[in-house]
Design a protein around this motif. Structure first.
Motif, PDB file in Angstrom:
ATOM      1  N   ILE A   1       1.174  -1.450  -0.377  1.00 42.32           N
ATOM      2  CA  ILE A   1      -0.225   0.144   0.109  1.00 42.32           C
ATOM      3  C   ILE A   1       0.771   1.203  -0.108  1.00 42.32           C
ATOM      4  O   ILE A   1       1.363   1.188   1.007  1.00 42.32           O
TER       5      ILE A   1
ATOM      6  N   LEU B   1      -8.408   4.471  -0.141  1.00 42.60           N
ATOM      7  CA  LEU B   1      -8.583   3.904   1.091  1.00 42.60           C
ATOM      8  C   LEU B   1      -9.175   4.409   1.955  1.00 42.60           C
ATOM      9  O   LEU B   1     -10.855   4.880   2.561  1.00 42.60           O
TER      10      LEU B   1
ATOM     11  N   LEU C   1      -9.231  -2.638   7.295  1.00 38.42           N
ATOM     12  CA  LEU C   1      -8.542  -3.410   5.610  1.00 38.42           C
ATOM     13  C   LEU C   1      -9.012  -4.771   6.099  1.00 38.42           C
ATOM     14  O   LEU C   1     -10.598  -5.662   5.450  1.00 38.42           O
TER      15      LEU C   1
ATOM     16  N   THR D   1     -10.406  -8.070   1.638  1.00 40.93           N
ATOM     17  CA  THR D   1     -10.518  -7.731   0.298  1.00 40.93           C
ATOM     18  C   THR D   1     -11.497  -7.651  -0.928  1.00 40.93           C
ATOM     19  O   THR D   1     -11.325  -5.956  -1.801  1.00 40.93           O
TER      20      THR D   1
ATOM     21  N   TRP E   1     -11.965  -3.812  -1.550  1.00 40.50           N
ATOM     22  CA  TRP E   1     -12.070  -3.458  -3.190  1.00 40.50           C
ATOM     23  C   TRP E   1     -13.102  -2.888  -3.866  1.00 40.50           C
ATOM     24  O   TRP E   1     -13.423  -1.470  -4.546  1.00 40.50           O
TER      25      TRP E   1
ATOM     26  N   LEU F   1      -4.077  -5.161  -2.602  1.00 44.26           N
ATOM     27  CA  LEU F   1      -5.305  -5.805  -1.375  1.00 44.26           C
ATOM     28  C   LEU F   1      -4.721  -6.367   0.049  1.00 44.26           C
ATOM     29  O   LEU F   1      -4.833  -6.337   1.002  1.00 44.26           O
TER      30      LEU F   1
END
Length: 77
Positions: free
Chosen positions: A3, A11, A22, A27, A31, A50
């Motif tokens: 990231i 994000l 997260l 994921t 997303w 991710l």
């Protein structure tokens, strides 16, 4: 890991500020929140980044079958 500043900003713009957040979302849900903010040519890499971040590995360490499953689930394949 995985990231960088651009993904971190994307994000953050949808309320995902920490790795723990997260991980809790997962994921695909994370997303889905940033997909519209991600240029089409970056979407595959972003999704895999991710997943790599959640697993604490570089996305290239994710097996091809697992990558393909993720891409299919996200509608990218």
């Amino acid at each position: 890991m995985n990231i960088g500043p651009v993904l971190s900003e994307r994000l953050g713009s949808v309320g995902i500020e920490t790795l723990e957040q997260l991980k809790q979302l997962g994921t695909l849900r994370a997303w889905e929140r940033i997909a519209e903010k991600t240029p089409e040519e970056e979407r595959v890499h972003t999704l895999l980044a991710l997943e790599g971040a959640i697993r604490a590995v570089r996305w290239t360490a994710i097996s091809r079958p697992e990558r393909d499953r993720l891409l299919a689930a996200a509608g990218l394949r």
